[in-house]
Design a protein around this motif. Structure first.
Motif, PDB file in Angstrom:
ATOM      1  N   UNK A  93       6.398  15.678   0.879  1.00 20.43           N
ATOM      2  CA  UNK A  93       7.799  15.696   1.310  1.00 20.43           C
ATOM      3  C   UNK A  93       8.804  15.866   0.178  1.00 20.43           C
ATOM      4  N   UNK A  94       8.403  15.604  -1.053  1.00 22.75           N
ATOM      5  CA  UNK A  94       9.320  15.756  -2.175  1.00 22.75           C
ATOM      6  C   UNK A  94      10.040  14.479  -2.588  1.00 22.75           C
ATOM      7  N   UNK A  95       9.854  13.386  -1.837  1.00 28.77           N
ATOM      8  CA  UNK A  95      10.502  12.133  -2.259  1.00 28.77           C
ATOM      9  C   UNK A  95       9.938  11.708  -3.616  1.00 28.77           C
ATOM     10  N   UNK A  96      10.813  11.553  -4.616  1.00 31.78           N
ATOM     11  CA  UNK A  96      10.335  11.364  -5.976  1.00 31.78           C
ATOM     12  C   UNK A  96       9.906   9.919  -6.220  1.00 31.78           C
ATOM     13  N   UNK A  97       8.724   9.722  -6.788  1.00 30.55           N
ATOM     14  CA  UNK A  97       8.176   8.358  -6.911  1.00 30.55           C
ATOM     15  C   UNK A  97       8.970   7.456  -7.854  1.00 30.55           C
ATOM     16  N   UNK A 140       0.826  -1.205   0.000  1.00 29.84           N
ATOM     17  CA  UNK A 140       0.000   0.000   0.000  1.00 29.84           C
ATOM     18  C   UNK A 140       0.863   1.259   0.000  1.00 29.84           C
ATOM     19  N   UNK A 141       1.938   1.240   0.830  1.00 31.59           N
ATOM     20  CA  UNK A 141       2.774   2.443   0.938  1.00 31.59           C
ATOM     21  C   UNK A 141       3.487   2.763  -0.371  1.00 31.59           C
ATOM     22  N   UNK A 142       3.827   1.712  -1.142  1.00 31.70           N
ATOM     23  CA  UNK A 142       4.572   1.952  -2.374  1.00 31.70           C
ATOM     24  C   UNK A 142       3.650   2.013  -3.596  1.00 31.70           C
ATOM     25  N   UNK A 143       2.351   1.915  -3.392  1.00 35.23           N
ATOM     26  CA  UNK A 143       1.420   2.032  -4.512  1.00 35.23           C
ATOM     27  C   UNK A 143       1.446   3.467  -5.054  1.00 35.23           C
ATOM     28  N   UNK A 144       1.161   3.632  -6.353  1.00 37.72           N
ATOM     29  CA  UNK A 144       1.290   4.955  -6.987  1.00 37.72           C
ATOM     30  C   UNK A 144       0.597   6.087  -6.228  1.00 37.72           C
ATOM     31  N   UNK A 145      -0.660   5.862  -5.755  1.00 40.67           N
ATOM     32  CA  UNK A 145      -1.379   6.967  -5.098  1.00 40.67           C
ATOM     33  C   UNK A 145      -0.592   7.478  -3.888  1.00 40.67           C
ATOM     34  N   UNK A 146      -0.044   6.513  -3.087  1.00 44.98           N
ATOM     35  CA  UNK A 146       0.667   6.916  -1.888  1.00 44.98           C
ATOM     36  C   UNK A 146       1.998   7.581  -2.247  1.00 44.98           C
ATOM     37  N   UNK A 147       2.665   7.076  -3.270  1.00 44.79           N
ATOM     38  CA  UNK A 147       3.927   7.704  -3.684  1.00 44.79           C
ATOM     39  C   UNK A 147       3.682   9.146  -4.110  1.00 44.79           C
TER      40      UNK A 147
END
Lengths: 434, 331
Positions: free
Chosen positions: A351-355, A337-344
């Motif tokens: 925060x700016x962390x790039x998906x 869930x955390x790495x799914x596109x919507x969450x990324x």
């Protein structure tokens, strides 16, 4: 010794003992080891990370807990990845104290797939294979072993740009427009030239960049082949990328363009608010860190421009589930869930962390960040991510980078001759790799 | 050590054998077995818990470390041991980082132990006089020792900060250029030593104070009657009376200095002891090899070299002390 004096004396001693106890208690912070906490069917998932993944800050844990009643998430976090990795390795060797979800930096992922495949759960057994299409191909393959085990799901990647303080630029009479700057520092020579101009008119106590270590790190990140070649042979001594980065860093140090701060150290953190440096080479994940350190007072003073010398990648991470985890299935559901596109996408916006998920990259193309003077971070980092070379990852990438960084610090802070420092770096790498 | 001999001389008789006078009506055949057994075994029973713990947490790790030091052992692949014989040890002697660490351990050891013991001696001497608030001062002395290494080192690291540290600010007031307490070799070693001195001076002072209490007050009174100054009293009454205590504290401090670890680790939070390994001690180098680079075999070899080094140093210390003791006894 008379009896009446004993009582106050004892009191003083007891006071001393109590004080010690308080001091000791203040120092021993819990490491969040235990994870099996199943009171009334509730499952507490532990997540152990380094740096800033931004999940808590973006409210994703709270959202997940809402969506999955009965699941509680507890996160522990170590700022410095080097410390985190040491502690993770100790716990992996002992087989205890591991969290259900452990973060892994891209510089370590080769070590995990090549040396420690048995210590992490093959996510295929929970059907991770179906997710392959969601991720950038290089991101996915780096966490896959030769025999096809998938050991981690990609969180972010680290496309690089240049963050700068437009207020300080203005004070020194430099252009502040990000397009103009990108043209002026199209090459690293151009960047150093602007640095010289900055130095000549800079506000007191302000240097051009934070440390030559960060310059070295972004420059090495622009190359495909760095410390190892594609066959896995150690080639850092003769690698053109390592040499180019080293030479530029040594030059910057020699000309006094750096604030000589050790990245991730407390003085470096303090410098974000004191304005000790005007530029900071920044992978996307650095944006969240800048916001955290510079705080509200820094809003609008920072800006982001294209990186000198072409696109590159520095860092990015994975989430993995150790074999010794208490709740493997639930942990997999969480990282999926955390790495799914919507969450990324949410983490990037917060925060700016790039998906690393391809759909997510499309969703954020138009993103702007008000903190960074409305810089079009979606486009700047998106372009960089698209153009960055696919890097050859080696088992000891991080160890080698750390030792070279140490040697550069010698040049920067002690004025050690570059040749001596390079010889030191080689000795130190040999010692580290054993 | 000299204190061992008086102890041996006054040691009581074996507990199992009661004095003859108590067993007055002597039976023709005393059956020592029946009466002796529970009494003879109980001391051993009392010792069992300690020796069980000692075997588990003292002897076993010691031997296992020796075993591991003969192999190439990596933390990341704990199952795969590869025989190296004495290879880890010979590699160590060709390793420049090892010699740097050994030299640093020695210089930091001297920089911390010597001022620490001298100051402790002076403090103990002063506190042995009847002072107002004596108990307060004695308790205050012990406070640094009661502080955790981590807390003390972190505070000192801030005091020694390059740009914002209090010490450089104060130096600036008197017109001295800021000192690079992190990267300078001598400066960083002084900074690390100061943490050790701060933490251990009070502890040693209290031990000296305890030693001083055994020196009869008459000696001081007599010296005072003879017109001896406090300095003279210190030289001719305190020092000779304290000799066994001084030997004890130097042995303990030597061991502590050889194992120095927490202070240099937490000073900058770096396992390499500074960017040029300028204050990396043997303990820290062992940690870097074991938990920074994950080379457990090499770390184990360093551990054993440290163990032997301490054994030699303590042996030398004891030998020196005994020689003096014999010399004096012979006079």
């Amino acid at each position: 010794m008379s009896i009446p004096r004993t009582a106050p004396r004892t009191a003083v001693r007891l006071g001393a003992v109590a004080l010690t106890g308080a001091l000791l208690a203040a120092c021993g912070s819990g490491s969040g080891g235990g994870s099996a906490d199943s009171a009334g069917g509730d499952v507490t998932l532990t997540v152990d990370l380094f740096g800033a993944f931004g999940y808590k800050e973006s409210g994703l844990y709270a959202e997940y807990e809402r969506l999955h009643p009965g699941i509680k998430i507890k996160q522990t976090d170590t700022e410095d990845e080097q410390d985190y990795w040491k502690s993770l390795q100790t716990r992996l060797a002992g087989g205890g104290g591991l969290a259900d979800v452990q973060g892994i930096e891209v510089g370590r992922i080769a070590s995990v797939t090549q040396q420690q495949a048995a210590k992490f759960v093959d996510l295929n057994q929970y059907g991770a294979g179906a997710l392959k299409g969601e991720f950038a191909p290089a991101k996915w393959s780096a966490a896959t072993t030769k025999d096809g085990k998938v050991l981690g799901l990609g969180t972010d990647v680290g496309p690089e740009a240049m963050c700068y303080r437009s207020d300080l630029f203005q004070a020194a009479g430099l252009p502040t427009d990000r397009t103009e700057l990108a043209a002026r520092w199209a090459t690293w020579d151009g960047y150093l030239e602007l640095g010289r101009q900055y130095k000549a008119k800079a506000p007191a106590g302000s240097a051009w960049l934070d440390s030559v270590g960060s310059l070295n790190a972004v420059m090495v990140g622009q190359a495909k082949e760095r410390y190892y070649d594609a066959s896995g042979a150690l080639v850092y001594e003769n690698s053109p990328a390592v040499k180019t980065a080293w030479d530029a860093s040594v030059k910057a140090a020699g000309e006094g363009l750096s604030a000589k701060l050790d990245q991730w150290s407390p003085p470096w953190n303090q410098a974000f608010s004191s304005g000790s440096f005007a530029t900071l080479p920044c992978p996307a994940w650095m944006l969240g860190y800048i916001k955290g350190q510079a705080g509200d007072a820094g809003k609008g003073k920072w800006d982001v421009a294209k990186l000198p010398g072409g696109a590159g990648n520095w860092g990015g991470s994975y989430l993995a589930v150790p074999t010794a985890a208490a709740h493997k299935k639930e942990a997999y559901e969480l990282i999926k869930w955390l790495t799914a596109p919507e969450q990324q996408t949410k983490v990037f916006r917060g925060q700016g962390n790039f998906p690393s998920a391809t759909t997510s990259i499309g969703q954020i193309a138009d993103a702007k960040d008000p903190y960074f003077s409305d810089a079009p971070i979606g486009r700047i980092f998106g372009d960089a991510a698209e153009q960055a070379p696919v890097q050859v990852l080696g088992v000891h990438d991080k160890d080698i980078a750390d030792q070279i960084n140490n040697a550069l610090s010698e040049v920067e802070r002690k004025g050690t001759a570059p040749e001596t420092a390079w010889a030191n770096a080689k000795k130190a790498v040999k010692n580290a790799l054993g | 050590m000299p204190s061992a001999e008086p102890l041996a001389r006054t040691s009581p008789k074996a507990p199992g054998a009661p004095p003859a006078s108590l067993t007055a009506p002597v039976p023709p055949e005393p059956s020592p077995r029946r009466r002796g057994r529970p009494a003879a075994l109980s001391p051993y029973a009392f010792l069992v818990p300690f020796f069980t713990l000692f075997a588990a947490f003292g002897i076993f790790p010691l031997l296992y470390t020796a075993y591991v030091s003969l192999y190439r052992a990596e933390l990341q692949t704990p199952g795969e041991l590869e025989w190296r014989g004495l290879g880890n040890y010979t590699a160590l002697f060709a390793d420049p980082f090892f010699w740097t660490a050994l030299r640093n351990t020695f210089t930091i050891g001297v920089l911390s132990t010597v001022p620490q013991l001298l100051m402790a001696l002076g403090l103990a001497h002063v506190l042995n006089y009847r002072l107002r608030g004596r108990t307060f001062f004695r308790t205050a002395l012990l406070l640094p020792y009661a502080t955790s290494v981590a807390a003390a080192s972190l505070i000192f690291a801030q005091l020694f900060g390059h740009d914002f540290g209090l010490i450089n600010r104060l130096l600036d007031l008197v017109g001295v250029h800021p000192v690079d307490w992190q990267n300078g070799t001598v400066a960083s070693q002084i900074a690390v030593s100061s943490i050790v001195v701060w933490r251990w001076t009070g502890y040693n002072a209290l031990i000296y104070l305890a030693g001083l209490q055994t020196i009869p007050a008459e000696l001081y009174e007599a010296a005072e009657v003879d017109g001896a100054s406090r300095w003279r009293q210190f030289l001719h009454v305190t020092l000779p009376g304290l000799r066994p205590t001084i030997v004890f504290t130097s042995v303990v401090s030597t061991i502590g200095a050889t194992q120095l670890f927490g202070e240099p680790l937490l000073f900058e939070g770096s396992v390499s002891g500074g960017i040029s390994h300028q204050y990396q001690t043997l303990g820290l180098y062992m940690y870097e090899q074991g938990w920074g680079f994950f080379h457990l075999g090499r770390a184990a070899a360093i551990a054993w070299v440290m163990f032997l080094l301490i054994a030699v140093l303590v042996g030398a210390n004891a030998w020196l002390a005994r020689r003096r003791y014999r010399k004096e006894a012979g006079q």
